[in-house]
Write a protein that holds these residues in place. Structure first.
Motif, PDB file in Angstrom:
ATOM      1  N   UNK A 180      55.610  61.769  33.730  1.00 28.32           N
ATOM      2  CA  UNK A 180      55.194  62.088  35.105  1.00 28.32           C
ATOM      3  C   UNK A 180      54.595  60.891  35.835  1.00 28.32           C
ATOM      4  N   UNK A 181      53.986  59.941  35.100  1.00 23.83           N
ATOM      5  CA  UNK A 181      53.366  58.789  35.754  1.00 23.83           C
ATOM      6  C   UNK A 181      52.003  59.140  36.310  1.00 23.83           C
ATOM      7  N   UNK A 182      51.343  58.128  36.855  1.00 25.10           N
ATOM      8  CA  UNK A 182      49.973  58.337  37.346  1.00 25.10           C
ATOM      9  C   UNK A 182      49.813  57.802  38.760  1.00 25.10           C
ATOM     10  N   UNK A 183      48.874  58.409  39.452  1.00 28.38           N
ATOM     11  CA  UNK A 183      48.562  57.944  40.809  1.00 28.38           C
ATOM     12  C   UNK A 183      47.689  56.696  40.725  1.00 28.38           C
ATOM     13  N   UNK A 184      48.028  55.693  41.511  1.00 35.84           N
ATOM     14  CA  UNK A 184      47.187  54.494  41.587  1.00 35.84           C
ATOM     15  C   UNK A 184      46.284  54.612  42.815  1.00 35.84           C
ATOM     16  N   UNK A 185      44.965  54.544  42.605  1.00 36.82           N
ATOM     17  CA  UNK A 185      44.067  54.621  43.766  1.00 36.82           C
ATOM     18  C   UNK A 185      44.312  53.458  44.731  1.00 36.82           C
ATOM     19  N   UNK A 186      44.106  53.726  45.999  1.00 36.36           N
ATOM     20  CA  UNK A 186      44.249  52.695  47.030  1.00 36.36           C
ATOM     21  C   UNK A 186      42.884  52.424  47.668  1.00 36.36           C
ATOM     22  N   UNK A 187      42.808  51.304  48.386  1.00 33.86           N
ATOM     23  CA  UNK A 187      41.635  51.013  49.208  1.00 33.86           C
ATOM     24  C   UNK A 187      41.313  52.225  50.066  1.00 33.86           C
ATOM     25  N   UNK A 188      40.050  52.439  50.364  1.00 34.14           N
ATOM     26  CA  UNK A 188      39.669  53.640  51.113  1.00 34.14           C
ATOM     27  C   UNK A 188      40.277  53.602  52.520  1.00 34.14           C
ATOM     28  N   UNK A 189      40.410  54.779  53.099  1.00 32.39           N
ATOM     29  CA  UNK A 189      40.975  54.847  54.459  1.00 32.39           C
ATOM     30  C   UNK A 189      40.081  54.126  55.454  1.00 32.39           C
ATOM     31  N   UNK A 190      38.767  54.031  55.174  1.00 31.44           N
ATOM     32  CA  UNK A 190      37.906  53.310  56.120  1.00 31.44           C
ATOM     33  C   UNK A 190      38.205  51.814  56.080  1.00 31.44           C
ATOM     34  N   UNK A 191      38.868  51.332  55.046  1.00 27.56           N
ATOM     35  CA  UNK A 191      39.248  49.909  54.989  1.00 27.56           C
ATOM     36  C   UNK A 191      40.580  49.662  55.696  1.00 27.56           C
ATOM     37  N   UNK A 192      41.529  50.577  55.535  1.00 28.53           N
ATOM     38  CA  UNK A 192      42.895  50.267  55.989  1.00 28.53           C
ATOM     39  C   UNK A 192      43.380  51.135  57.153  1.00 28.53           C
ATOM     40  N   UNK A 193      42.576  52.112  57.581  1.00 29.25           N
ATOM     41  CA  UNK A 193      42.977  52.919  58.745  1.00 29.25           C
ATOM     42  C   UNK A 193      42.060  52.527  59.897  1.00 29.25           C
ATOM     43  N   UNK A 194      42.603  51.819  60.861  1.00 34.07           N
ATOM     44  CA  UNK A 194      41.785  51.203  61.910  1.00 34.07           C
ATOM     45  C   UNK A 194      41.876  52.041  63.181  1.00 34.07           C
ATOM     46  N   UNK A 195      40.732  52.381  63.749  1.00 41.24           N
ATOM     47  CA  UNK A 195      40.712  53.105  65.027  1.00 41.24           C
ATOM     48  C   UNK A 195      40.643  52.085  66.155  1.00 41.24           C
ATOM     49  N   UNK A 196      41.683  52.026  66.911  1.00 40.89           N
ATOM     50  CA  UNK A 196      41.756  51.202  68.126  1.00 40.89           C
ATOM     51  C   UNK A 196      41.715  49.695  67.905  1.00 40.89           C
TER      52      UNK A 196
ATOM     53  N   UNK B 142      36.742  48.740  43.891  1.00 36.86           N
ATOM     54  CA  UNK B 142      36.836  48.229  42.511  1.00 36.86           C
ATOM     55  C   UNK B 142      36.225  49.231  41.534  1.00 36.86           C
ATOM     56  N   UNK B 143      35.036  49.758  41.892  1.00 36.13           N
ATOM     57  CA  UNK B 143      34.341  50.676  40.967  1.00 36.13           C
ATOM     58  C   UNK B 143      35.076  52.009  40.881  1.00 36.13           C
ATOM     59  N   UNK B 144      35.500  52.535  42.035  1.00 37.05           N
ATOM     60  CA  UNK B 144      36.204  53.833  42.033  1.00 37.05           C
ATOM     61  C   UNK B 144      37.486  53.722  41.222  1.00 37.05           C
ATOM     62  N   UNK B 145      38.215  52.647  41.434  1.00 34.72           N
ATOM     63  CA  UNK B 145      39.488  52.471  40.742  1.00 34.72           C
ATOM     64  C   UNK B 145      39.276  52.254  39.235  1.00 34.72           C
ATOM     65  N   UNK B 146      38.247  51.462  38.893  1.00 35.01           N
ATOM     66  CA  UNK B 146      37.997  51.192  37.472  1.00 35.01           C
ATOM     67  C   UNK B 146      37.635  52.482  36.739  1.00 35.01           C
ATOM     68  N   UNK B 147      36.964  53.406  37.444  1.00 31.54           N
ATOM     69  CA  UNK B 147      36.581  54.674  36.800  1.00 31.54           C
ATOM     70  C   UNK B 147      37.829  55.525  36.534  1.00 31.54           C
ATOM     71  N   UNK B 148      38.815  55.450  37.418  1.00 33.22           N
ATOM     72  CA  UNK B 148      40.014  56.292  37.294  1.00 33.22           C
ATOM     73  C   UNK B 148      41.146  55.617  36.523  1.00 33.22           C
ATOM     74  N   UNK B 149      41.413  54.349  36.843  1.00 25.99           N
ATOM     75  CA  UNK B 149      42.545  53.624  36.246  1.00 25.99           C
ATOM     76  C   UNK B 149      42.102  52.218  35.848  1.00 25.99           C
ATOM     77  N   UNK B 150      41.278  52.095  34.792  1.00 25.85           N
ATOM     78  CA  UNK B 150      40.843  50.739  34.407  1.00 25.85           C
ATOM     79  C   UNK B 150      42.036  49.888  33.954  1.00 25.85           C
ATOM     80  N   UNK B 151      41.961  48.600  34.195  1.00 25.08           N
ATOM     81  CA  UNK B 151      43.014  47.696  33.715  1.00 25.08           C
ATOM     82  C   UNK B 151      42.983  47.695  32.191  1.00 25.08           C
ATOM     83  N   UNK B 152      44.190  47.693  31.574  1.00 28.87           N
ATOM     84  CA  UNK B 152      44.255  47.717  30.108  1.00 28.87           C
ATOM     85  C   UNK B 152      43.918  46.351  29.538  1.00 28.87           C
ATOM     86  N   UNK B 153      44.243  45.302  30.277  1.00 29.01           N
ATOM     87  CA  UNK B 153      43.875  43.966  29.776  1.00 29.01           C
ATOM     88  C   UNK B 153      43.578  43.051  30.957  1.00 29.01           C
ATOM     89  N   UNK B 154      42.804  42.045  30.646  1.00 28.81           N
ATOM     90  CA  UNK B 154      42.427  41.091  31.688  1.00 28.81           C
ATOM     91  C   UNK B 154      43.456  39.976  31.754  1.00 28.81           C
TER      92      UNK B 154
END
Ligand SMILES: Cc1cc2nc3c(=O)[nH]c(=O)nc-3n(C[C@H](O)[C@H](O)[C@H](O)COP(=O)(O)O)c2cc1C
Length: 316
Positions: A231-247, A262-274
């Motif tokens: 099924x695969x996994x969802x990759x978190x994206x930057x928050x909408x307040x970062x990439x959805x611009x009003x006007x 970085x913190x939200x994504x690491x909690x959900x989908x941490x990188x397997x290796x550096x």
């Protein structure tokens, strides 16, 4: 700012002011019954987007087209495929749907190359040994920006072509990307999985030779296509307040926003290796921004501009 009609006004778009362009009927035959309520799809969308953006979005369960939105919201790239072919008729149908996408000034500057011959695919894959899923995918496509037809038509119609500059390349590249995106939507609608491959631009001359690319064409990206094994996994994206611009863009704490991501994504989908520990050491916290900074600390595709020029595009 983000409204595409502002940067591409109808007045400067020959197709938009062309009286020969037909005025199609306004009804959308694809819209489903607006009265149908689909609570399951609305919950699926909410869950996918909460995981993606860390935000609960309101989803009206009576909206038409919720199943399509659920597919888009639940996007994930696939790199493992079942050993099940994709029927040629289905592939042709998906290509036709993809090539139905909007096109800058109706110039139709995108092509899709279906790489069927193993030797051709191998010539490309040999330049990308770290991505074996390209060889394993039942179908491998290359989306091409084609800026060759327009100057050819100008010549044939005995007209000058004073528009041989960066915009000509950009238009063809954007058309290619839009067609690829539309192909992805079409493929996903029938249950196929995909993985775009920009690494076809790592050694573009080899790819150009393998595909016999004509002058004024450029590979935008490859695409692996097949029936997903997992099924695969969802990759978190930057928050909408970062990439959805009003006007318009304003003052903001961009560093704080990226660190929160970085913190939200690491909690959900941490990188397997550096990446490149031998160069950068082992970070105690390894987030997205660290990974991207390390990725782009290595030079990549520094000869791509030269390749594009060699293909006959002028980038001034
Ligand atoms: C233009 C483009 C090029 C990409 N190139 C590659 C690639 O060369 N190899 C790969 O494995 N994934 C590639 N990807 C997939 C991205 O890595 C993937 O979209 C990203 O990690 C986010 O994951 P998601 O698609 O599952 O949300 C590419 C995606 C895009 C849009």
């Amino acid at each position: 700012m983000s409204d595409p009609t502002v940067s591409d006004p109808a007045a400067s778009d020959p197709a938009a002011s062309d009286p020969a362009v037909p005025d199609p009927a306004v009804s959308d035959p694809t819209a489903s019954d607006p009265k149908a309520s689909d609570p399951t799809a609305s919950i699926t969308i909410q869950q996918a987007l909460a995981e993606r953006f860390g935000e609960e979005l309101k989803v009206n369960e009576e909206l038409p087209g919720l199943a399509a939105l659920a597919r888009i919201a639940g996007h994930r790239s696939h790199r493992r495929f079942l050993p099940r072919p994709v029927e040629p008729d289905l592939l042709r149908l998906l290509c036709a749907c993809a090539l139905s996408a909007p096109s800058k000034s109706d110039l139709q500057q995108a092509d899709i190359v279906i790489v069927r011959e193993t030797a051709i695919r191998k010539a490309i894959v040999d330049t990308i040994p770290e991505m074996p899923w390209i060889m394993d995918a039942p179908v491998f496509l290359v989306f091409v920006g084609n800026g060759a037809r327009l100057p050819m038509m100008s010549k044939r119609r005995d007209k000058p072509f004073p528009n041989d500059h960066l915009d000509a390349f950009f238009n063809a590249a954007v058309d290619g990307a839009i067609v690829m995106t539309t192909f992805i939507q079409a493929a996903t609608a029938v249950g196929l999985g995909i993985c775009p491959i920009s690494s076809v631009r790592d050694y573009p001359s080899i790819v150009a030779k393998a595909l016999n690319l004509p002058p004024r064409t450029v590979p935008i990206a490859g695409l692996c296509v097949g029936w997903p094994e997992q099924p695969g996994e969802i990759t978190p994206r930057l928050s909408l307040s970062t990439t959805m611009i009003e006007n318009h863009y304003g003052d903001r704490d961009l560093i704080g926003e990226i660190e929160a991501y970085d913190r939200r994504r690491a909690a959900l989908r941490p990188y397997r290796r550096q990446r490149r520990i031998e160069r950068w050491g082992e970070a105690s916290f390894y987030g997205w921004s660290q990974d991207k900074a390390r990725q782009y600390a290595e030079p990549t595709r520094t000869d791509f501009g030269a390749f594009v020029r060699e293909q006959g595009f002028r980038l001034d």
